[in-house]
Design an enzyme around this catalytic site. Structure first.
Site, PDB file in Angstrom:
ATOM      1  N   GLY A 228       0.826  -1.199   0.000  1.00  0.00           N
ATOM      2  CA  GLY A 228       0.000   0.000   0.000  1.00  0.00           C
ATOM      3  C   GLY A 228       0.856   1.242   0.000  1.00  0.00           C
TER       4      GLY A 228
ATOM      5  N   ARG B 149      -0.156   6.166   4.178  1.00  0.00           N
ATOM      6  CA  ARG B 149      -1.458   6.436   4.802  1.00  0.00           C
ATOM      7  C   ARG B 149      -2.609   5.714   4.098  1.00  0.00           C
ATOM      8  NH1 ARG B 149      -0.096   8.272   9.757  1.00  0.00           N
ATOM      9  NH2 ARG B 149       1.146  10.161   9.693  1.00  0.00           N
TER      10      ARG B 149
ATOM     11  N   LYS C 120      -2.525   0.259   5.187  1.00  0.00           N
ATOM     12  CA  LYS C 120      -1.916  -1.069   5.051  1.00  0.00           C
ATOM     13  C   LYS C 120      -1.499  -1.658   6.395  1.00  0.00           C
ATOM     14  CE  LYS C 120       2.645   0.844   3.812  1.00  0.00           C
ATOM     15  NZ  LYS C 120       2.253   2.253   4.062  1.00  0.00           N
ATOM     16  N   SER C 121      -0.945  -0.832   7.279  1.00  0.00           N
ATOM     17  CA  SER C 121      -0.507  -1.347   8.585  1.00  0.00           C
ATOM     18  C   SER C 121      -1.697  -1.761   9.438  1.00  0.00           C
ATOM     19  CB  SER C 121       0.326  -0.292   9.318  1.00  0.00           C
ATOM     20  OG  SER C 121       1.565  -0.092   8.676  1.00  0.00           O
TER      21      SER C 121
ATOM     22  N   HIS D 260       2.054   3.865  16.087  1.00  0.00           N
ATOM     23  CA  HIS D 260       2.079   2.415  15.844  1.00  0.00           C
ATOM     24  C   HIS D 260       2.171   1.650  17.164  1.00  0.00           C
ATOM     25  CE1 HIS D 260       2.528   1.629  11.425  1.00  0.00           C
ATOM     26  NE2 HIS D 260       2.642   2.947  11.445  1.00  0.00           N
TER      27      HIS D 260
END
Length: 201
Positions: free
Chosen positions: A33, A36, A39-40, A76
């Site tokens: 991806g 922003r 994807k994460s 994260h």
């Protein structure tokens, strides 16, 4: 009756293999991806059901010299469940080979950036190409041989403009080639665009 039983057993085995291959995260999954894109977050949802998971962070550690990067890392970290174990390393090959629990690697783009620095690519140190090839091949061999469920996140960098700098073009080209190789050795590959997930057959 024996022929029918054998046929049914063969069908069930084929179905079981398909389910293992296309399950949520069974085997190896590559999630691609843009910046922003979500994807994460998507990768984290794929592995959220595991009671024991190792989160592999191969990017630069947060630093007071770069508050924007530190804020990204903190965001994260705040999302990770407390029962996940975090490993910060650029030695992805060793982590893959020694893993006994499922892995989430986030992400290959930040890992590659550090590897390019470690092998001397940014300053064109003699022999950097060979050192880079050795590191990439070691990682790819470990990825292909992984025996635990593993999800890797990577940047899709081939859809934008051509970078204005030679270092930017080097990073884009090497990461694009790396994504191709990882995808070829993955059981499943997905592209995340604007929060939407596209399965890549």
């Amino acid at each position: 009756m024996t022929k029918l039983t054998h046929r049914l057993a063969g069908y069930l085995e084929t179905l079981a293999k398909a389910l293992r291959r296309y399950g949520r995260d069974d085997g190896k999954v590559l999630v691609l991806g843009g910046v922003r894109s979500g994807k994460s977050r998507h990768a984290e949802r794929l592995v959220a059901h595991h009671p024991h998971l190792v989160y592999v962070a191969p990017g630069l550690p947060p630093s007071d010299d770069d508050p924007e990067w530190a804020a990204r890392v903190a965001a994260h970290q705040a999302r990770r469940p407390r029962h996940w174990t975090t490993v910060e390393t650029t030695d992805l090959a060793t982590v893959l080979r020694s893993a006994t629990n499922p892995l989430l690697i986030d992400c290959l783009g930040t890992w590659l950036s550090r590897v390019l620095d470690e092998v001397g690519a940014w300053t064109a140190k003699p022999g950097w190409e060979r050192r880079l090839d050795d590191r990439l091949e070691d990682f790819l061999a470990a990825w292909a041989q992984a025996r635990v469920p593993v999800v890797a996140v990577s940047n899709e960098v081939g859809s934008g403009v051509v970078p204005a700098t030679s270092s930017g073009r080097l990073f884009r080209d090497v990461l694009g080639a790396l994504n191709n190789r990882v995808s070829a050795e993955s059981d499943h590959c997905q592209l995340v665009v604007a929060g939407r997930v596209l399965d890549l057959p």
